[in-house]
Design a protein around this motif. Structure first.
Motif, short mmCIF file in Angstrom:
data_model
loop_
_atom_site.label_atom_id
_atom_site.label_comp_id
_atom_site.label_asym_id
_atom_site.label_seq_id
_atom_site.Cartn_x
_atom_site.Cartn_y
_atom_site.Cartn_z
N LEU A 102 21.20 23.21 -25.94
CA LEU A 102 21.23 22.26 -26.92
C LEU A 102 22.34 22.37 -27.88
CD1 LEU A 102 17.54 22.91 -28.17
CD2 LEU A 102 18.39 21.03 -26.96
N ALA A 103 23.08 23.33 -27.93
CA ALA A 103 24.24 23.60 -28.62
C ALA A 103 25.42 22.55 -28.07
CB ALA A 103 24.92 24.83 -28.80
N ALA A 104 25.55 22.39 -26.78
CA ALA A 104 26.33 21.58 -26.03
C ALA A 104 26.15 20.14 -26.01
CB ALA A 104 26.56 22.01 -24.53
N ALA A 105 24.99 19.79 -26.93
CA ALA A 105 24.85 18.37 -27.09
C ALA A 105 24.11 17.73 -25.87
CB ALA A 105 25.89 17.50 -27.73
N VAL A 106 23.63 18.66 -24.88
CA VAL A 106 22.94 18.03 -23.61
C VAL A 106 21.75 17.27 -24.17
CG1 VAL A 106 21.72 18.76 -21.57
CG2 VAL A 106 23.90 19.83 -22.14
N PRO A 107 21.58 16.26 -23.62
CA PRO A 107 20.33 15.62 -24.19
C PRO A 107 19.10 16.40 -24.20
CG PRO A 107 21.46 13.98 -22.66
CD PRO A 107 22.20 15.37 -22.71
N VAL A 108 18.25 16.11 -25.00
CA VAL A 108 17.00 17.28 -25.26
C VAL A 108 16.13 17.28 -24.08
CG1 VAL A 108 14.89 17.67 -26.54
CG2 VAL A 108 16.99 17.02 -27.70
N MET A 143 12.96 6.92 -24.35
CA MET A 143 13.45 8.16 -24.92
C MET A 143 12.58 9.25 -25.17
SD MET A 143 13.67 9.88 -28.03
CE MET A 143 13.53 8.75 -29.31
N VAL A 190 20.31 18.36 -40.19
CA VAL A 190 19.85 17.53 -39.43
C VAL A 190 18.33 16.90 -39.65
CG1 VAL A 190 18.98 16.79 -36.96
CG2 VAL A 190 20.98 18.25 -37.43
N ILE A 226 17.90 11.39 -27.14
CA ILE A 226 18.23 12.21 -28.30
C ILE A 226 19.22 13.36 -27.86
CG2 ILE A 226 17.29 13.85 -30.14
CD1 ILE A 226 15.28 12.18 -30.33
N ARG A 227 20.29 13.66 -28.60
CA ARG A 227 21.13 14.82 -28.37
C ARG A 227 21.20 15.50 -29.81
NH1 ARG A 227 26.46 12.75 -25.60
NH2 ARG A 227 26.92 14.92 -25.35
N ILE A 228 21.40 16.78 -29.58
CA ILE A 228 21.58 17.54 -31.05
C ILE A 228 22.89 17.70 -31.33
CG2 ILE A 228 21.04 19.70 -32.27
CD1 ILE A 228 18.61 19.63 -30.75
N ASP A 229 23.62 16.96 -32.13
CA ASP A 229 25.18 17.14 -32.36
C ASP A 229 25.74 17.72 -33.48
OD1 ASP A 229 24.18 15.31 -34.11
OD2 ASP A 229 25.53 13.56 -33.62
N SER A 230 25.07 18.86 -34.02
CA SER A 230 25.44 19.46 -35.14
C SER A 230 26.65 20.30 -34.98
CB SER A 230 24.26 20.55 -35.64
OG SER A 230 23.22 19.79 -35.55
N LEU A 231 26.66 20.73 -33.65
CA LEU A 231 27.69 21.64 -33.42
C LEU A 231 28.91 20.94 -32.69
CD1 LEU A 231 28.66 24.68 -33.31
CD2 LEU A 231 27.88 24.89 -30.91
N TYR A 232 28.47 19.84 -31.87
CA TYR A 232 29.28 19.04 -31.08
C TYR A 232 30.07 18.30 -32.04
CZ TYR A 232 29.80 14.52 -28.70
OH TYR A 232 30.12 13.33 -27.94
N CYS A 283 31.43 17.89 -23.07
CA CYS A 283 30.09 17.83 -23.40
C CYS A 283 29.35 16.50 -23.07
CB CYS A 283 29.84 18.16 -24.69
SG CYS A 283 29.99 20.07 -25.40
N GLY A 316 26.33 16.44 -20.26
CA GLY A 316 25.03 16.07 -20.50
C GLY A 316 24.55 14.99 -19.88
N THR A 361 27.82 10.78 -28.35
CA THR A 361 26.82 10.48 -29.37
C THR A 361 27.05 9.42 -30.19
OG1 THR A 361 27.17 12.09 -31.22
CG2 THR A 361 26.22 12.82 -29.19
#
Lengths: 428, 198
Positions: free
Chosen positions: A13-19, A278, A375, B73-79, B90, B94, B174
């Motif tokens: 998740l931290a690497a912004a891999v799609p959920v 999605m 977020v 959806i991607r979680i981009d807080s750190l990204y 990334c 991804g 993203t």
């Protein structure tokens, strides 16, 4: 097993891999490391059975319903009508925002759609009436979250499917807390405006004539609410069927308003399928992951671990609430529910909590997650509509409502009947 | 290259239409079913089953458009805090994992189709549809998605090799990151304008 799982999930998740990919790859990795036989063989069958689940068909239906309503002009008229009816309270239009959100939430299963629709209609009034912009934005971001608490609700469907809880019962359970939360939001505005009168704006001219004439504009939302929710409790339709009726009702309203053009249908369909793909991608991956974590005994291990902590039910409850409050700052809500509910719900139900009540609690926690930075999807939605300034304005304006939300969580915990009274009296 | 991209885009768009049409059809079918049941105590029988197939096939065919629109959806807080080269890494990772996972799903999906074909299994409703039909349409949708995903990956790599990182970001970054890029570009342009005398 638990640390490895968390480590892989957080890294992905931290690497912004799609959920969806993060959940799916986690499932594959755990299967590879811990399973005695190849679990991926079940993937095809699982993906197919998830994809054609009739309960999940409600998701594209509710997304489509929202897309049509957004373009039908219903929200503008409804808002204008509500403005006529509540100008006298300190806070004026900000109360209209909250009531409009609550009313729209009764036709919409999504908080993003609610905030986006009401926000589009309301934002023009900030400058015209001299309201404090931050608090005004806050009422829309926070009011919008009511979308998933007041039925219908996509998140409740997902919770119901994941935990095998009755969706009609969840809907009933969400109704009263939804109304109470809307009242608490209004109370927040009232207190803020009484403490600092500068937050308030100028009043709109209203008349009894205007009020009378505005009444027909409140009929369409009521009509859709009755089609969706009424049809379930009249025994006419299942949860999914009621969603289809809602779409037909929305199409009828749009046609009546003469806003049902080919272009509108085209845009609505495109938006619907994008969102559906999605959500379904995440659900397909999540089902596979759930299958893996159950097969390798991870669920049992988490259960044993938590039992070994010797927490009291109240201790467990507080831990879960804190967990979601923190996680909610960083994660999108649907992904968060899909990833955590299969593990947390059995824990809580074992500890004696009612599954329907837990569903409502988790939905309120998801609402909180939507307005807590960094977020928080509704913060982004409102900022996106505003197209200027910094997102900090929205965050600051929404902050008082986060406190209100915490109060609501306390109300739910100390007075569980607020959620359970309606479903209980309906089943009698 | 451009021809392929346009072609891929059209197929994805057509997939959305197919999916949307199926979902609309399901709405109408269920509506008729509910009315018939109430007024005439009759039923089409199997509207729920057909709606399920519509969801499965519609999802499979709409996955690609959602990918091209970067709606997954991607979680981009750190990204967002990472330096640009790492972000690009990334993005590629991804995308590869997403397409790879659904390639595996599609692969096992073909197994499901083969099994239904071999056993000739039919649905349990009154319709008795050979389940291999909707399953095949579903699996073909997944296959199409994988091909489009692979093309997207290669196009992005192509742009990167050509030194066009912003271009690659527009394809696979993203959404918020892309908006930042555009803002940067606009700011750069604004800075350049007085210098060029315009």
């Amino acid at each position: 097993m638990i640390p490895v799982t968390l480590l892989i999930l957080l890294a992905l998740l931290a690497a912004a891999v799609p959920v969806a990919a993060a959940l799916g790859v986690l499932g594959l990795a755990l299967g590879e490391i811990y399973a005695r036989f190849p679990l991926s063989l079940a993937m095809g069958e699982l993906a197919w059975s998830t994809s054609n689940s009739f309960l999940l068909v409600a998701i594209p239906f509710f997304v489509l319903l929202g897309e049509i309503l957004l373009r039908s002009g219903m929200a503008e008229r409804m808002y204008a009508a509500l403005v006529q009816w509540m100008p006298w309270l300190p806070g004026g239009l900000m109360h209209s925002n909250i009531v409009a959100c609550a009313l729209f939430a009764a036709t919409s299963g999504s908080s993003v759609a609610t905030a986006a629709t009401i926000g589009t209609v309301a934002l023009g009034e900030v400058e015209r009436r001299g309201y404090n912009e931050r608090l005004f934005l806050g009422t829309i971001a926070a009011g919008g979250t009511l979308g998933i608490l007041i039925p219908p609700s996509i998140n409740m469907i997902v919770y119901g499917v994941l935990t095998e809880t009755s969706i009609p019962q969840l809907y009933l359970a969400g109704l009263l807390p939804g109304v109470v939360l809307a009242l608490l939001f209004s109370l927040t505005v009232l207190v803020a405006c009484l403490l600092r009168p500068g937050l308030d704006g100028t009043r709109i001219e209203t008349s009894w004539e205007g009020r009378r004439r505005s009444l027909p504009d409140l009929v369409p939302p009521l009509f859709i609410f009755i089609a969706v929710i009424g049809s379930i409790y009249a025994g006419l339709a299942t949860a999914t069927e009621s969603a289809a009726l809602g779409v037909l009702a929305a199409l009828a309203v749009a046609a009546w308003r003469r806003s049902l053009t080919l272009a509108v249908v085209r845009e609505a369909i495109e938006g619907t399928m994008r969102t559906t793909a999605m959500i379904m991608a995440i659900l397909i991956a999540a089902y596979f992951l759930n299958f893996v974590i159950t097969s390798i005994g991870l669920t049992a291990q988490v259960n044993n671990y938590v039992t070994s902590l010797g927490l009291s039910p109240m201790g467990l409850l507080i831990a879960v609430v804190v967990f979601y409050l923190i996680l909610g700052m960083f994660m999108e809500t649907l992904s968060m529910m899909v990833a955590t509910v299969p593990i947390i719900a059995p824990l809580m139900i074992n500890a004696g909590f009612d599954p329907v009540w837990l569903g409502v609690l988790i939905v309120v926690l998801m609402e909180t997650a939507m307005i807590t930075p960094p977020v928080g999807i509704n913060l982004y939605v409102v900022q996106g509509l505003r197209k200027r300034g910094r997102i900090d304005d929205v965050i600051i304006g929404t902050a008082p409502f986060v406190l209100t939300m915490l109060l609501m969580i306390a109300v739910l915990i100390f007075w569980p009947d607020i959620a359970l009274w309606l479903p209980r009296s309906a089943s009698r | 290259m451009r021809a392929i991209t346009t072609c891929v885009d059209r197929i994805a768009r057509a997939g959305v239409w197919l999916g949307g049409a199926l979902i609309l059809l399901a709405v109408v079918l269920i509506g008729i079913d509910v009315v018939l049941r109430k007024l005439f105590s009759a039923s089409i029988g199997g509207a729920d089953e057909l709606a399920g197939y519509a969801l499965a096939i519609g999802t499979a065919w709409a996955l690609a458009a959602a990918l091209l629109d970067r709606a997954h959806i991607r979680i981009d807080s750190l990204y967002l805090l990472l330096p640009a080269p790492l972000r690009t890494f990334c993005d590629l990772l991804g995308l590869a994992l997403f397409v790879g996972f659904f390639a595996l799903v599609g692969w096992h999906g073909i197994g499901v189709v083969q099994q239904s074909w071999a056993s000739g299994s039919r649905s349990q409703s009154a319709l008795e549809i050979p389940v291999v039909v909707p399953q095949l349409l579903w699996a073909i949708g997944l296959g199409t998605f994988v091909v489009i995903g692979a093309v997207l990956f290669l196009t992005a790599v192509g742009r990167l090799l050509a030194g066009d990182r912003a271009g690659a970001g527009r394809l696979i970054g993203t959404r918020s990151a892309q908006e930042e890029i555009e803002e940067d570009l606009q700011a750069a342009e604004a800075r350049r304008m007085p210098a060029s005398g315009r």
